[in-house]
Design a protein around this motif. Structure first.
Motif, PDB file in Angstrom:
ATOM      1  N   LEU A  48       0.344 -24.002   7.277  1.00  0.00           N
ATOM      2  CA  LEU A  48       0.872 -22.743   7.768  1.00  0.00           C
ATOM      3  C   LEU A  48       0.505 -22.569   9.238  1.00  0.00           C
ATOM      4  O   LEU A  48      -0.504 -23.078   9.699  1.00  0.00           O
ATOM      5  CB  LEU A  48       0.288 -21.586   6.959  1.00  0.00           C
ATOM      6  N   LYS A  89      -4.250  -3.686  -4.972  1.00  0.00           N
ATOM      7  CA  LYS A  89      -3.200  -3.006  -4.204  1.00  0.00           C
ATOM      8  C   LYS A  89      -2.469  -1.997  -5.073  1.00  0.00           C
ATOM      9  O   LYS A  89      -2.161  -0.893  -4.637  1.00  0.00           O
ATOM     10  CB  LYS A  89      -2.199  -4.039  -3.688  1.00  0.00           C
ATOM     11  N   LEU A 143      -4.552   1.019  -5.531  1.00  0.00           N
ATOM     12  CA  LEU A 143      -4.519   1.823  -4.317  1.00  0.00           C
ATOM     13  C   LEU A 143      -3.219   2.595  -4.229  1.00  0.00           C
ATOM     14  O   LEU A 143      -3.198   3.794  -3.947  1.00  0.00           O
ATOM     15  CB  LEU A 143      -4.680   0.900  -3.109  1.00  0.00           C
ATOM     16  N   ALA A 144      -2.101   1.903  -4.487  1.00  0.00           N
ATOM     17  CA  ALA A 144      -0.802   2.560  -4.401  1.00  0.00           C
ATOM     18  C   ALA A 144      -0.735   3.712  -5.396  1.00  0.00           C
ATOM     19  O   ALA A 144      -0.233   4.794  -5.089  1.00  0.00           O
ATOM     20  CB  ALA A 144       0.318   1.544  -4.665  1.00  0.00           C
ATOM     21  N   ARG A 194      -2.747   6.583  -4.088  1.00  0.00           N
ATOM     22  CA  ARG A 194      -2.065   7.257  -2.989  1.00  0.00           C
ATOM     23  C   ARG A 194      -0.886   8.064  -3.511  1.00  0.00           C
ATOM     24  O   ARG A 194      -0.609   9.155  -3.025  1.00  0.00           O
ATOM     25  CB  ARG A 194      -1.582   6.233  -1.979  1.00  0.00           C
ATOM     26  N   ARG A 246      -0.486  11.953  -3.126  1.00  0.00           N
ATOM     27  CA  ARG A 246       0.684  12.538  -2.500  1.00  0.00           C
ATOM     28  C   ARG A 246       1.293  13.602  -3.398  1.00  0.00           C
ATOM     29  O   ARG A 246       1.686  14.685  -2.921  1.00  0.00           O
ATOM     30  CB  ARG A 246       1.709  11.445  -2.235  1.00  0.00           C
ATOM     31  N   LYS A 264      24.803  -2.197  14.976  1.00  0.00           N
ATOM     32  CA  LYS A 264      24.229  -3.201  14.090  1.00  0.00           C
ATOM     33  C   LYS A 264      24.844  -3.107  12.712  1.00  0.00           C
ATOM     34  O   LYS A 264      25.209  -4.108  12.101  1.00  0.00           O
ATOM     35  CB  LYS A 264      22.712  -2.993  14.022  1.00  0.00           C
ATOM     36  N   LYS A 310       7.875 -10.628  -1.814  1.00  0.00           N
ATOM     37  CA  LYS A 310       7.215  -9.369  -1.445  1.00  0.00           C
ATOM     38  C   LYS A 310       7.536  -9.027   0.003  1.00  0.00           C
ATOM     39  O   LYS A 310       7.448  -9.861   0.884  1.00  0.00           O
ATOM     40  CB  LYS A 310       5.694  -9.522  -1.581  1.00  0.00           C
ATOM     41  N   VAL A 329       7.346  -5.944   3.253  1.00  0.00           N
ATOM     42  CA  VAL A 329       6.769  -4.690   3.741  1.00  0.00           C
ATOM     43  C   VAL A 329       7.725  -4.131   4.778  1.00  0.00           C
ATOM     44  O   VAL A 329       8.486  -4.855   5.413  1.00  0.00           O
ATOM     45  CB  VAL A 329       5.375  -4.879   4.379  1.00  0.00           C
ATOM     46  N   CYS A 338       8.322   8.254   1.744  1.00  0.00           N
ATOM     47  CA  CYS A 338       7.393   7.239   1.235  1.00  0.00           C
ATOM     48  C   CYS A 338       6.585   7.770   0.063  1.00  0.00           C
ATOM     49  O   CYS A 338       5.866   8.736   0.206  1.00  0.00           O
ATOM     50  CB  CYS A 338       6.445   6.801   2.349  1.00  0.00           C
ATOM     51  N   ALA A 384       2.443   5.846   3.026  1.00  0.00           N
ATOM     52  CA  ALA A 384       1.969   4.704   3.815  1.00  0.00           C
ATOM     53  C   ALA A 384       2.471   4.759   5.241  1.00  0.00           C
ATOM     54  O   ALA A 384       2.243   3.827   6.004  1.00  0.00           O
ATOM     55  CB  ALA A 384       2.437   3.397   3.161  1.00  0.00           C
ATOM     56  N   ILE A 431       1.716   1.695   7.702  1.00  0.00           N
ATOM     57  CA  ILE A 431       0.416   1.041   7.505  1.00  0.00           C
ATOM     58  C   ILE A 431       0.683  -0.142   6.569  1.00  0.00           C
ATOM     59  O   ILE A 431       0.886   0.016   5.371  1.00  0.00           O
ATOM     60  CB  ILE A 431      -0.594   1.998   6.857  1.00  0.00           C
ATOM     61  N   GLU A 432       0.695  -1.327   7.165  1.00  0.00           N
ATOM     62  CA  GLU A 432       1.145  -2.508   6.419  1.00  0.00           C
ATOM     63  C   GLU A 432       0.366  -2.720   5.123  1.00  0.00           C
ATOM     64  O   GLU A 432       0.925  -3.073   4.093  1.00  0.00           O
ATOM     65  CB  GLU A 432       0.991  -3.740   7.315  1.00  0.00           C
ATOM     66  N   HIS A 433      -0.932  -2.473   5.216  1.00  0.00           N
ATOM     67  CA  HIS A 433      -1.782  -2.723   4.062  1.00  0.00           C
ATOM     68  C   HIS A 433      -1.427  -1.837   2.877  1.00  0.00           C
ATOM     69  O   HIS A 433      -1.635  -2.182   1.718  1.00  0.00           O
ATOM     70  CB  HIS A 433      -3.226  -2.488   4.504  1.00  0.00           C
ATOM     71  N   GLU A 434      -0.880  -0.653   3.152  1.00  0.00           N
ATOM     72  CA  GLU A 434      -0.617   0.293   2.075  1.00  0.00           C
ATOM     73  C   GLU A 434       0.822   0.233   1.593  1.00  0.00           C
ATOM     74  O   GLU A 434       1.165   0.795   0.565  1.00  0.00           O
ATOM     75  CB  GLU A 434      -0.882   1.710   2.577  1.00  0.00           C
ATOM     76  N   CYS A 435       1.692  -0.436   2.371  1.00  0.00           N
ATOM     77  CA  CYS A 435       3.105  -0.422   2.027  1.00  0.00           C
ATOM     78  C   CYS A 435       3.346  -1.275   0.793  1.00  0.00           C
ATOM     79  O   CYS A 435       2.878  -2.405   0.717  1.00  0.00           O
ATOM     80  CB  CYS A 435       3.914  -0.971   3.201  1.00  0.00           C
ATOM     81  N   THR A 436       4.080  -0.728  -0.185  1.00  0.00           N
ATOM     82  CA  THR A 436       4.339  -1.474  -1.411  1.00  0.00           C
ATOM     83  C   THR A 436       5.693  -2.166  -1.379  1.00  0.00           C
ATOM     84  O   THR A 436       6.072  -2.818  -2.337  1.00  0.00           O
ATOM     85  CB  THR A 436       4.318  -0.550  -2.630  1.00  0.00           C
ATOM     86  N   ASP A 455      12.873  -2.073   9.234  1.00  0.00           N
ATOM     87  CA  ASP A 455      13.241  -3.369   8.660  1.00  0.00           C
ATOM     88  C   ASP A 455      12.308  -3.693   7.506  1.00  0.00           C
ATOM     89  O   ASP A 455      11.141  -3.335   7.527  1.00  0.00           O
ATOM     90  CB  ASP A 455      13.057  -4.484   9.702  1.00  0.00           C
ATOM     91  N   LYS A 489       3.964 -12.154   5.419  1.00  0.00           N
ATOM     92  CA  LYS A 489       3.679 -13.498   5.949  1.00  0.00           C
ATOM     93  C   LYS A 489       2.727 -14.256   5.039  1.00  0.00           C
ATOM     94  O   LYS A 489       1.744 -13.695   4.573  1.00  0.00           O
ATOM     95  CB  LYS A 489       3.024 -13.354   7.325  1.00  0.00           C
ATOM     96  N   ALA A 490       3.025 -15.502   4.811  1.00  0.00           N
ATOM     97  CA  ALA A 490       2.124 -16.325   4.012  1.00  0.00           C
ATOM     98  C   ALA A 490       0.878 -16.624   4.836  1.00  0.00           C
ATOM     99  O   ALA A 490       0.977 -16.964   6.001  1.00  0.00           O
ATOM    100  CB  ALA A 490       2.820 -17.634   3.635  1.00  0.00           C
TER     101      ALA A 490
END
Lengths: 357, 624, 194
Positions: B104, B452, B455-456, B459, B463, B601, C104, C106, C124, C128, C140-145, C160, C165-166
């Motif tokens: 990678l 994750k 966490l989701a 959250r 919310r 676009k 997956k 984000v 959202c 996130a 917030i990338e870490h929280e986005c599902t 977008d 990313k791997a």
């Protein structure tokens, strides 16, 4: 320039499965030669038929499972199963006996259970037990050993008997077993057991013509031959010592103790060690890796269990020889043996936690 | 603890279960003296070459750097900085394939050497004992020293543990076949290594240092023995050759007779282990003020003409090393970074030497035959016989193939050190370690996903609670406002009843309220979505703002409408909502531009299938 | 006569065993999570609504009431299999009407184009997106599902969905992917880093 991607490790010790299996067959040869010397050419024909049927049936099964047949046959495991079964049955058993037995071993016991490495039961022994229970007459027609045999069959006569169940001169196998004075020759184990059941004591039982100095005539040499083969395997590290030692301990220790307490009716350890399929079982059959236990402690236990069961069945059970039954019963116990004999992993030994001082 | 002390005092060497004896093949590479590789045309320096986070890049493309100059700043990230291996120019900072089994890409600084090899200013510090331990740790961290034995853990962090250290073990075992980098280092730089060991001993405050070397390196043993002679608190331990004696857990078992408890670190037992190469790097960092910019790499294998060990600057591409040593590739050649047991294959050789690279092995098919096809497991138990962690590899393999993760946990998959001994002896040539690595990564990913999802969920629930709360508050406010209004009305009614001539006050309040309601309704029709507010906003400003927003939303709505009427002319899409825009002109221009781009676009996307209509750029920008 | 005796004996035994079993069922009852909680544990918590329910918990409740288990695209095959095991039903393939399983992703906002309208923030389901009215909005990338619910509301279409990313830590040792991975170095990340 692009290079080949491969998984570590990149080196390998040279012993491969097909070589391991080839060694097993090689180590069987001394015993087979002795068997053919004492009991005639039959064993070679049985091996021939067994191997043919095994290879054919295995390739058909593997092809039906959409795998590579060449791959499957390459590991020589079908060869070992076939040879072991062929050795275990009476040399003059009709051809269809070995065919049925081999088909059952390979197709049902091995392939249906998932193929190489997935069978629970020892295929050769399961096949043997099927035959023994379904065709008890043919499966107990053991010939007397050469020194005491009333007839000596040549190559063509043996083949004829196997195919047609009669010699060219018209004798059937039962007649071949009968001596001039009308006594039907059983195997040594069978003979001793019958005599004991009739109330005779051991010394009388040992007078029977089929018994030699230590155990049965011919049979004692056969077992020594397989013992030699077993030692070859140990030396080559093809098998480990745990199962044979457990097996022999489980058989010989009780028989020794029993013989001490009741010498007139309990055969001693030497007799047990050199009779029937003891050595074949200890070094070749019980050590089948797929159906045996996995850890070293587990293997000792497995071997002990087999040995003990053999002694119990031989002494009090209905069958003269018990290796096959004992092995199958122990196969059933393997999952629980494995579960409770898992070795302790590094770092998990109790008392391994240290408080820093 | 007492028994460890007793064991070590007695000088015994214990044994560990399992292990294998593969052919060592350390020669001919181990018999060649260390050589220095000339600088390649470009040096590729990945920002992250250790366990931990990478630092922030502090140089720019085109900048000129001196040898040893730091290129990243790791202060905030608790990582390690990277240094320029030689003077030159930063050619690029971009994604390059990593020196990792996956191939990678990762961010790397690419430097073009200028040939001058000019050092930055260096301040040698021969007096390390005068300095504070914390200061020495900072020096080591700033020099980018990581564990050179293979894992690359930041050395300063390992040493900074607050627990007491009874034993410092220096690992010169190097048990893997072919690799002899540490061997040569010990033969040629024994004094430097020992000085590094002294520094480490000083920092950790330990009483005793044990130096472990395998017995297949007699010259290294002699060399080191001489170098440590003058120190009473360094003892040499010679361990019998067996793979993997050099593994941290196995070596501790050999030298102390005790096992490191599962999931714990050796420091819990009061032990710190460092590689001899790391000790050397520590000496250079502290005493010579040289950061970690080069290391010894073994180049070996039958497909190399001049096998041996070299000082390779970090960042040297592997193909430069191979060219230096004379590379004769075969068909289906494998290029392995690392040794034959634990190394990984490189698909291309344009990857660099990093801090953890100890060997480049290019075997021929004759010396290391590639494995045949995997056969079925026959449960022979050869793998369990050789496992140094006393695991049951055949069980693990069944479970890994079945993806039975809870059972794998139960069977202690994570205690596997991935040494490869099991796969080495497997008669069925099953790539056992590969299955374990896959299973471990899947389990880790699953745990990550699980965390994750937790966490989701939290959250989401937070919310929902927040929305509830806001709704409640809004209702509260309305209720209070309604009450206040009612009270006011009552008061006014009272006042009115007391002073009947004040009718106008009441009616003007009412009239004002009605006027406000009307205005609000008008605003709503315009498309404004401002919620009802209590009567205290300034109407004019509000209407301007809401008008601008209204305009933007108008445009968006119109754009959406344009989408519905598929691919007609686009000029009409813009609504002429331009009445009240003077104050917000620039903003709406930007907004309009954005909307225009978005529309473009979207249309381009729609017109992918029908190419005949070129997307025309709207000319609103000119209009404003 | 013996027939009647036999009947009485069997009847008595049945009664006794029945009592024992009943007693055991009450005394040794194992408290376990209600089924809805267990199902909710398995679902991926993306709260995307692709299954047709407003969130994962409502879908969990629906499944407990007998709804189909193959409606969750973010969960994919793995989730369907786990649900099938738990509920004791057959594992059907993912219902295409509810979406397809994909890599997956984000969300990422193109900050130059953001107008600060807060529509995406309101959309959202896991909060996130960081931002306020007239202020920059950032995911917030870490929280986005990766639930995709923010893309539609954005009036300037500046969001977008990009593949996660791997990284070497998440790579699953698929040796076949190595040759492709080395070519990934040619792509420039979406956000240009200074």
């Amino acid at each position: 320039m692009s290079f080949k991607v491969a998984a570590a490790p990149h080196g390998h010790s040279q012993k491969k499965t097909n070589q391991v299996m080839a060694w097993v067959v090689f180590a069987l040869i001394p015993g087979v030669i002795i068997q053919s010397y004492f009991f005639g050419w039959g064993v070679w024909f049985q091996i021939l038929i067994a191997v043919t049927v095994a290879y054919l049936s295995e390739s058909i099964c593997v092809w039906a499972r959409e795998r590579s047949a060449r791959q499957a046959l390459r590991d020589n495991t079908a060869l070992v199963t076939a040879v072991l079964l062929a050795i275990s049955i009476p040399p003059l058993a009709p051809w269809w006996i070995i065919v049925i037995g081999t088909l059952f071993s390979i197709v049902v016991v091995k392939q249906v259970y998932g193929g190489m490495g997935q069978n629970i039961f020892n295929p050769a022994m399961a096949g043997y037990v099927l035959l023994l229970i379904s065709f008890p007459v043919q499966m107990t027609h053991w010939l007397p050993a050469a020194p005491i045999a009333p007839y000596d069959l040549g190559l063509w006569q043996t083949l004829h008997t196997i195919i047609f169940e009669y010699t060219p001169t018209g004798y059937d196998v039962e007649q071949l077993r009968t001596t001039v004075d009308g006594m039907s020759m059983a195997t040594p184990l069978d003979g001793v057991k019958t005599a004991l059941d009739q109330g005779k004591i051991l010394t009388e039982a040992y007078q029977q013509p089929m018994l030699g100095s230590l155990a049965g005539i011919g049979w004692q040499w056969l077992n020594l031959g397989f013992l030699l083969g077993g030692i070859i395997l140990l030396q080559q590290r093809i098998i480990r010592w745990h199962i044979p030692v457990g097996f022999l301990a489980g058989l010989l220790v009780p028989s020794f103790l029993a013989h001490m307490f009741a010498p007139s009716i309990m055969p001693g350890p030497i007799f047990h060690a050199l009779s029937g399929a003891t050595m074949l079982g200890a070094f070749f059959i019980a050590t089948d890796p797929v159906s045996a236990a996995t850890s070293d402690r587990g293997r000792l236990l497995f071997g002990l269990l087999i040995g003990l069961l053999i002694w119990v069945i031989r002494t009090w059970g209905g069958y003269p020889d018990a290796v096959a039954f004992a092995v199958l019963l122990a196969n059933l116990c393997v999952p629980i043996i494995d579960r409770y004999t898992r070795p302790t992993v590094y770092g998990h030994h109790s008392g391994a936690k240290h408080d820093a001082e | 603890m007492q028994d460890i002390k007793q064991f070590v005092e007695s000088g015994q060497i214990a044994r560990f279960p399992g292990g294998i004896h593969p052919p060592e093949r350390k020669q001919p590479a181990s018999e060649q003296p260390l050589r220095r590789v000339p600088y390649a045309d470009e040096l590729i320096l990945p920002l992250r070459q250790h366990i931990g986070l990478s630092g922030q890049c502090t140089v720019r493309v085109g900048e000129r750097v001196l040898k040893g100059q730091p290129l990243t700043d790791a202060a905030l990230h608790q990582g390690l900085p990277l240094h320029a291996p030689t003077s030159g120019t930063v050619k690029a900072i971009e994604q390059r394939p990593m020196s990792h089994a996956s191939g990678l890409p990762e961010q790397a600084i690419v430097i073009t050497p200028d040939g001058e090899d000019k050092w930055r200013e260096r301040q040698p510090r021969p007096d390390y004992q005068q300095r504070d331990k914390a200061e020495l740790l900072d020096i080591i961290q700033a020099a980018g020293v990581a564990g050179l034995g293979g894992a690359g853990f930041p050395t300063s962090q390992k040493l900074a543990q607050q627990k007491p250290v009874s034993y410092l073990i220096i690992n010169g075992v190097e048990c893997e076949p072919y690799i002899c980098a540490d061997d040569r280092l010990m033969r040629e730089h024994a004094r430097d290594i020992v000085l590094g060991m002294r520094i480490l001993a000083y920092i950790t405050g330990t009483d005793k240092t044990l130096l472990a070397i395998e017995d297949n390196k007699p010259e290294a043993i002699d060399s080191m023995r001489v170098a440590i002679a003058e120190y009473d608190d360094i003892e040499l331990r010679i361990v019998p050759t067996k793979y993997p004696s050099g593994g941290e857990k196995q070596l501790i078992q050999l030298l102390t007779g005790h096992e490191v408890p599962s999931k714990q670190l050796p420091i819990e037992m009061g032990i710190i282990m460092q590689n001899v190469g790391t000790a050397f790097a520590v000496k250079e960092a502290v005493i010579d003020d040289k950061p970690l910019i080069e290391r010894v790499v073994t180049l070996t294998g039958e497909c190399i003409e001049q096998p041996g060990n070299v000082w390779s600057p970090l960042g040297t591409p592997v193909d430069a090393l191979l060219e230096y040593a004379g590379f004769k590739p075969e068909q289906q050649q494998r290029v392995i970074m690392g040794g034959p047991m634990m190394g990984f294959t490189l698909p291309i050789t344009a990857v660099p030497v990093i801090k953890t690279t100890n060997c480049i092995l290019v075997p021929s098919t004759r010396e290391l035959p590639p494995p045949g096809d995997e056969m079925a497991c026959i449960r022979c138990g050869a793998c369990a016989e050789v496992c140094p962690a006393t695991l049951q590899p055949q069980q693990l393999q069944w479970l890994a193939k079945a993806k039975d993760y809870p059972a794998l946990e139960e069977n202690n998959l994570f205690d596997c050190i991935e040494c490869g001994a099991c796969a080495f002896v497997c008669p069925s040539e099953i790539p056992l370690v590969h299955y374990y690595r896959q299973a471990k990564s899947q389990m880790r990913n699953q745990a990550r996903e699980q965390a994750k999802a937790e966490l989701a969920k939290k959250r989401f629930e937070a919310r929902q609670a927040r929305l509830e709360r806001e709704k409640e508050e809004r209702l509260e406010r309305h209720r209070k406002a309604a009450e206040a209004r009612k009270q006011m009305q009552q008061q006014q009614a009272q006042e009115a009843s007391e002073q009947p001539s004040d009718n106008d006050g009441k009616s003007s309040a009412v009239a004002a309220a009605i006027a406000r309601a009307k205005a609000k309704k008008a605003a709503q029709e315009d498309g404004s979505s401002t919620p009802a507010q209590p009567a205290d906003a300034e109407p004019e400003q509000k209407s301007k703002k809401s008008a601008a927003v209204a305009a933007a939303i108008e445009r968006a709505k119109a754009k959406k409408a344009a989408q519905q009427t598929a691919r007609e002319s686009d000029v009409e899409a813009e609504s002429p909502a331009t009445e009240q825009q003077r104050p917000a002109q620039d903003k709406s221009a930007a907004v309009a531009a954005a909307i225009a781009r978005a529309k473009k676009k979207k249309q381009a996307r729609e017109q992918q299938t029908s190419d005949d209509r070129a997307s025309q750029s709207p000319d609103q920008e000119d209009k404003q | 006569m013996s027939f009647v005796v036999g009947l009485i004996a069997i009847g008595a035994l049945a009664l006794i065993f029945g009592l024992i079993l009943g007693f055991a069922a009450i005394k040794f009852k194992v408290e376990s999570d209600p089924i809805v909680d267990q199902i909710d544990e398995i679902l991926p918590q993306t709260q995307c609504g692709q299954c047709g329910y407003p969130g994962c918990r409502p879908y969990a409740e629906a499944i407990a009431n007998g709804d189909e288990i193959n409606k969750c695209p973010p969960g994919g095959e793995a989730t369907i299999k786990k649900l099938a095991d738990l509920m004791g039903v057959e594992a059907k393939p993912l219902d295409a009407a509810h979406g397809e399983e994909s890599v997956k992703k984000v969300a990422i906002i193109r900050e130059d184009e953001c107008i600060g309208c807060t529509k995406c923030i309101q959309a959202c389901p896991v909060d996130a997106i960081l931002g306020a009215a007239k202020q920059m909005h950032t995911v917030i990338e870490h929280e986005c599902t990766g639930c995709d619910l923010c893309v539609e509301p954005c009036p300037v279409d500046c969001i977008d969905m990009v593949e996660v990313k791997a990284k070497p830590e998440t790579w699953q040792w698929n040796l076949d992917s190595v040759k492709q991975n080395i070519h990934k170095a040619d792509t420039i990340p979406v956000k240009l880093v200074e």
